[in-house]
Motif scaffolding. Structure first.
Motif, PDB file in Angstrom:
ATOM      1  N   GLY A 160       0.815  -1.201   0.000  1.00  0.00           N
ATOM      2  CA  GLY A 160       0.000   0.000   0.000  1.00  0.00           C
ATOM      3  C   GLY A 160       0.853   1.256   0.000  1.00  0.00           C
ATOM      4  O   GLY A 160       2.083   1.201  -0.018  1.00  0.00           O
ATOM      5  N   VAL A 161       0.202   2.393   0.034  1.00  0.00           N
ATOM      6  CA  VAL A 161       0.906   3.677  -0.033  1.00  0.00           C
ATOM      7  C   VAL A 161       1.852   3.864   1.147  1.00  0.00           C
ATOM      8  O   VAL A 161       3.029   4.194   0.983  1.00  0.00           O
ATOM      9  CB  VAL A 161      -0.105   4.849  -0.089  1.00  0.00           C
ATOM     10  N   THR A 162       1.352   3.634   2.352  1.00  0.00           N
ATOM     11  CA  THR A 162       2.189   3.809   3.545  1.00  0.00           C
ATOM     12  C   THR A 162       3.369   2.848   3.532  1.00  0.00           C
ATOM     13  O   THR A 162       4.490   3.214   3.912  1.00  0.00           O
ATOM     14  CB  THR A 162       1.352   3.583   4.818  1.00  0.00           C
ATOM     15  N   GLY A 163       3.137   1.628   3.071  1.00  0.00           N
ATOM     16  CA  GLY A 163       4.193   0.628   3.037  1.00  0.00           C
ATOM     17  C   GLY A 163       5.342   1.008   2.119  1.00  0.00           C
ATOM     18  O   GLY A 163       6.514   0.849   2.476  1.00  0.00           O
ATOM     19  N   VAL A 164       5.026   1.516   0.923  1.00  0.00           N
ATOM     20  CA  VAL A 164       6.108   1.885  -0.004  1.00  0.00           C
ATOM     21  C   VAL A 164       6.839   3.137   0.468  1.00  0.00           C
ATOM     22  O   VAL A 164       8.029   3.319   0.189  1.00  0.00           O
ATOM     23  CB  VAL A 164       5.589   2.068  -1.452  1.00  0.00           C
ATOM     24  N   GLN A 165       6.137   3.989   1.193  1.00  0.00           N
ATOM     25  CA  GLN A 165       6.798   5.177   1.740  1.00  0.00           C
ATOM     26  C   GLN A 165       7.747   4.797   2.869  1.00  0.00           C
ATOM     27  O   GLN A 165       8.873   5.284   2.935  1.00  0.00           O
ATOM     28  CB  GLN A 165       5.752   6.181   2.230  1.00  0.00           C
ATOM     29  N   ASP A 166       7.303   3.896   3.740  1.00  0.00           N
ATOM     30  CA  ASP A 166       8.123   3.511   4.891  1.00  0.00           C
ATOM     31  C   ASP A 166       9.230   2.529   4.519  1.00  0.00           C
ATOM     32  O   ASP A 166      10.360   2.642   5.018  1.00  0.00           O
ATOM     33  CB  ASP A 166       7.237   2.876   5.972  1.00  0.00           C
ATOM     34  N   ASN A 167       8.916   1.565   3.648  1.00  0.00           N
ATOM     35  CA  ASN A 167       9.847   0.465   3.380  1.00  0.00           C
ATOM     36  C   ASN A 167      10.694   0.648   2.131  1.00  0.00           C
ATOM     37  O   ASN A 167      11.784   0.075   2.029  1.00  0.00           O
ATOM     38  CB  ASN A 167       9.080  -0.856   3.269  1.00  0.00           C
ATOM     39  N   LEU A 168      10.199   1.412   1.163  1.00  0.00           N
ATOM     40  CA  LEU A 168      10.911   1.543  -0.110  1.00  0.00           C
ATOM     41  C   LEU A 168      11.475   2.937  -0.347  1.00  0.00           C
ATOM     42  O   LEU A 168      12.135   3.165  -1.360  1.00  0.00           O
ATOM     43  CB  LEU A 168       9.985   1.148  -1.272  1.00  0.00           C
ATOM     44  N   GLY A 169      11.185   3.865   0.540  1.00  0.00           N
ATOM     45  CA  GLY A 169      11.816   5.184   0.449  1.00  0.00           C
ATOM     46  C   GLY A 169      11.185   6.140  -0.542  1.00  0.00           C
ATOM     47  O   GLY A 169      11.849   7.094  -0.974  1.00  0.00           O
ATOM     48  N   PHE A 170       9.922   5.928  -0.892  1.00  0.00           N
ATOM     49  CA  PHE A 170       9.234   6.872  -1.786  1.00  0.00           C
ATOM     50  C   PHE A 170       8.515   7.920  -0.938  1.00  0.00           C
ATOM     51  O   PHE A 170       7.649   7.592  -0.130  1.00  0.00           O
ATOM     52  CB  PHE A 170       8.223   6.146  -2.675  1.00  0.00           C
ATOM     53  N   ARG A 171       8.879   9.155  -1.130  1.00  0.00           N
ATOM     54  CA  ARG A 171       8.223  10.227  -0.376  1.00  0.00           C
ATOM     55  C   ARG A 171       6.810  10.475  -0.884  1.00  0.00           C
ATOM     56  O   ARG A 171       5.905  10.777  -0.099  1.00  0.00           O
ATOM     57  CB  ARG A 171       9.056  11.513  -0.474  1.00  0.00           C
ATOM     58  N   VAL A 172       6.612  10.338  -2.209  1.00  0.00           N
ATOM     59  CA  VAL A 172       5.304  10.577  -2.813  1.00  0.00           C
ATOM     60  C   VAL A 172       4.814   9.291  -3.464  1.00  0.00           C
ATOM     61  O   VAL A 172       5.475   8.743  -4.358  1.00  0.00           O
ATOM     62  CB  VAL A 172       5.366  11.705  -3.864  1.00  0.00           C
ATOM     63  N   ALA A 173       3.683   8.805  -3.010  1.00  0.00           N
ATOM     64  CA  ALA A 173       3.086   7.589  -3.564  1.00  0.00           C
ATOM     65  C   ALA A 173       1.570   7.708  -3.491  1.00  0.00           C
ATOM     66  O   ALA A 173       1.024   8.371  -2.600  1.00  0.00           O
ATOM     67  CB  ALA A 173       3.569   6.360  -2.795  1.00  0.00           C
ATOM     68  N   TYR A 174       0.906   7.068  -4.443  1.00  0.00           N
ATOM     69  CA  TYR A 174      -0.552   7.095  -4.508  1.00  0.00           C
ATOM     70  C   TYR A 174      -1.075   5.701  -4.816  1.00  0.00           C
ATOM     71  O   TYR A 174      -0.350   4.834  -5.312  1.00  0.00           O
ATOM     72  CB  TYR A 174      -1.026   8.048  -5.616  1.00  0.00           C
ATOM     73  N   ASN A 175      -2.356   5.524  -4.535  1.00  0.00           N
ATOM     74  CA  ASN A 175      -3.036   4.322  -5.003  1.00  0.00           C
ATOM     75  C   ASN A 175      -3.227   4.415  -6.510  1.00  0.00           C
ATOM     76  O   ASN A 175      -3.345   5.516  -7.066  1.00  0.00           O
ATOM     77  CB  ASN A 175      -4.395   4.161  -4.307  1.00  0.00           C
ATOM     78  N   GLY A 176      -3.281   3.265  -7.165  1.00  0.00           N
ATOM     79  CA  GLY A 176      -3.443   3.248  -8.612  1.00  0.00           C
ATOM     80  C   GLY A 176      -4.686   3.984  -9.088  1.00  0.00           C
ATOM     81  O   GLY A 176      -4.686   4.599 -10.163  1.00  0.00           O
ATOM     82  N   ASN A 177      -5.748   3.947  -8.293  1.00  0.00           N
ATOM     83  CA  ASN A 177      -6.991   4.638  -8.665  1.00  0.00           C
ATOM     84  C   ASN A 177      -6.805   6.141  -8.803  1.00  0.00           C
ATOM     85  O   ASN A 177      -7.598   6.817  -9.461  1.00  0.00           O
ATOM     86  CB  ASN A 177      -8.079   4.356  -7.615  1.00  0.00           C
ATOM     87  N   ASP A 178      -5.767   6.679  -8.172  1.00  0.00           N
ATOM     88  CA  ASP A 178      -5.546   8.126  -8.197  1.00  0.00           C
ATOM     89  C   ASP A 178      -4.869   8.601  -9.480  1.00  0.00           C
ATOM     90  O   ASP A 178      -4.793   9.810  -9.719  1.00  0.00           O
ATOM     91  CB  ASP A 178      -4.683   8.552  -6.999  1.00  0.00           C
ATOM     92  N   PHE A 179      -4.382   7.668 -10.294  1.00  0.00           N
ATOM     93  CA  PHE A 179      -3.648   8.086 -11.493  1.00  0.00           C
ATOM     94  C   PHE A 179      -4.547   8.811 -12.485  1.00  0.00           C
ATOM     95  O   PHE A 179      -4.118   9.755 -13.149  1.00  0.00           O
ATOM     96  CB  PHE A 179      -2.996   6.877 -12.162  1.00  0.00           C
ATOM     97  N   SER A 180      -5.803   8.391 -12.581  1.00  0.00           N
ATOM     98  CA  SER A 180      -6.712   9.027 -13.553  1.00  0.00           C
ATOM     99  C   SER A 180      -6.937  10.501 -13.238  1.00  0.00           C
ATOM    100  O   SER A 180      -7.100  11.320 -14.149  1.00  0.00           O
ATOM    101  CB  SER A 180      -8.059   8.284 -13.579  1.00  0.00           C
ATOM    102  N   SER A 181      -6.935  10.858 -11.969  1.00  0.00           N
ATOM    103  CA  SER A 181      -7.145  12.265 -11.580  1.00  0.00           C
ATOM    104  C   SER A 181      -5.837  13.006 -11.296  1.00  0.00           C
ATOM    105  O   SER A 181      -5.863  14.189 -10.932  1.00  0.00           O
ATOM    106  CB  SER A 181      -8.041  12.319 -10.329  1.00  0.00           C
TER     107      SER A 181
END
Length: 305
Positions: A160-181
């Motif tokens: 999920g978003v929180t997981g990739v921010q905490d574990n993978l070092g991405f400061r900005v991440a979104y759910n896939g559903n957010d890409f359309s907007s």
């Protein structure tokens, strides 16, 4: 209540002993701890609960490439990108075997190399320069699968978003559903780099699956890359065509990956050693009537166990 306390204590002990890879050794240690107590009747139940609670953490490899490795690899790629450009990467497709049975998912090597993310239905954007979108300043963004408790019972825990921010070092991440907007204007970039899509992506009921991410990307770019070789007198078409680059990114990634870091060499050596053990066990098991599939099964059993 006492049982819960005991389970907690067992979990603490498991954490202390997490470097003991031999499960039988753990059993011996716990048995010695309890041999002089009156709790022997509850030993099996408590131990079983502790094993279940610790199964994911204690019996999985802990020597994956670090998030710092992936961050550094993205920075190296950014250095190669032309000015005012964006590199676009998609996760690998989930491939269907039969009806509702899927093949074991394997992440696209370049996507994993840059992110460490091992799940499907994801999209990575790496920008040459800092972008300001939705009042945020960033030079990379990752779109991932949304957490779903029901689905995770079958396919495993999602970061999920929180997981990739905490574990993978991405400061900005979104759910896939957010890409359309997501308010990104691809027309402002001089170059949009991505690799040609393979025609093996299935559309599912998920509105943010890989099929939809690719479809939305095409719409945002406003260009049908399938006809990229076609000539046209349309000025807008030709201007967009100049920005599309489906060849250079592959050479960039090849140049990065052909030079291994110290961190990669450690894991490569481990992989070679495991494979060698598999080869030896396969040779021991081989006989004149054995099929290639059977031999492969022996080898895979050794290096996957």
């Amino acid at each position: 209540m006492i049982a819960l306390v005991l389970i907690y204590l067992f979990n603490v002990l498991f954490s202390i002993l997490k470097y003991f890879n031999n499960a039988y050794l753990k059993l011996i240690i716990f048995e010695n701890i309890l041999k002089n107590s009156n709790m022997k009747l509850n030993f099996v139940f408590i131990l079983l609960c502790s094993f279940i609670l610790n199964a994911q953490n204690n019996f999985l490899p802990e020597d994956y490439l670090s998030k710092e490795f992936h961050i550094e690899r993205r920075e190296e790629l950014r250095k190669l990108l032309p000015k005012n450009s964006v590199a676009v990467f998609f996760a690998n497709a989930v491939r269907n075997r039969s009806n509702d049975v899927e093949y074991v998912f394997h992440q696209d090597p370049n996507f994993y190399y840059l992110t460490g993310y091992k799940e499907p239905h994801a999209l990575l954007l790496i920008f040459k320069d800092i972008q300001t979108i939705n009042n945020q300043n960033f030079n990379e963004v990752l779109f991932v699968q949304e957490r779903n408790e029901r689905a995770e019972m079958w396919t495993g825990t999602r970061l999920g978003v929180t997981g990739v921010q905490d574990n993978l070092g991405f400061r900005v991440a979104y759910n896939g559903n957010d890409f359309s907007s997501f308010k990104i204007d691809f027309s402002k970039f001089d170059k949009i780099l991505f690799e040609q899509f393979k025609n093996d992506v299935r559309d599912t009921d998920n509105t943010a699956d890989l099929f939809d991410l690719i479809k939305i990307f095409k719409e945002k770019v406003s260009f049908n890359y399938e006809f990229i070789e076609n000539t046209s007198d349309d000025k807008m078409y030709n201007e967009t065509k100049k920005r599309i680059d489906t060849k250079t990114l592959k050479s960039f990634m090849a140049s990065l990956r052909e030079i291994k870091t110290k961190e990669e060499l450690v894991l490569l050596k481990k992989a070679v050693e495991i494979s060698a053990v598999g080869q030896l066990e396969m040779m021991k098991a081989m006989h004149s009537n054995m099929s290639e599939t059977e031999a492969q099964g022996v080898h895979e059993f050794v290096y996957k166990k």
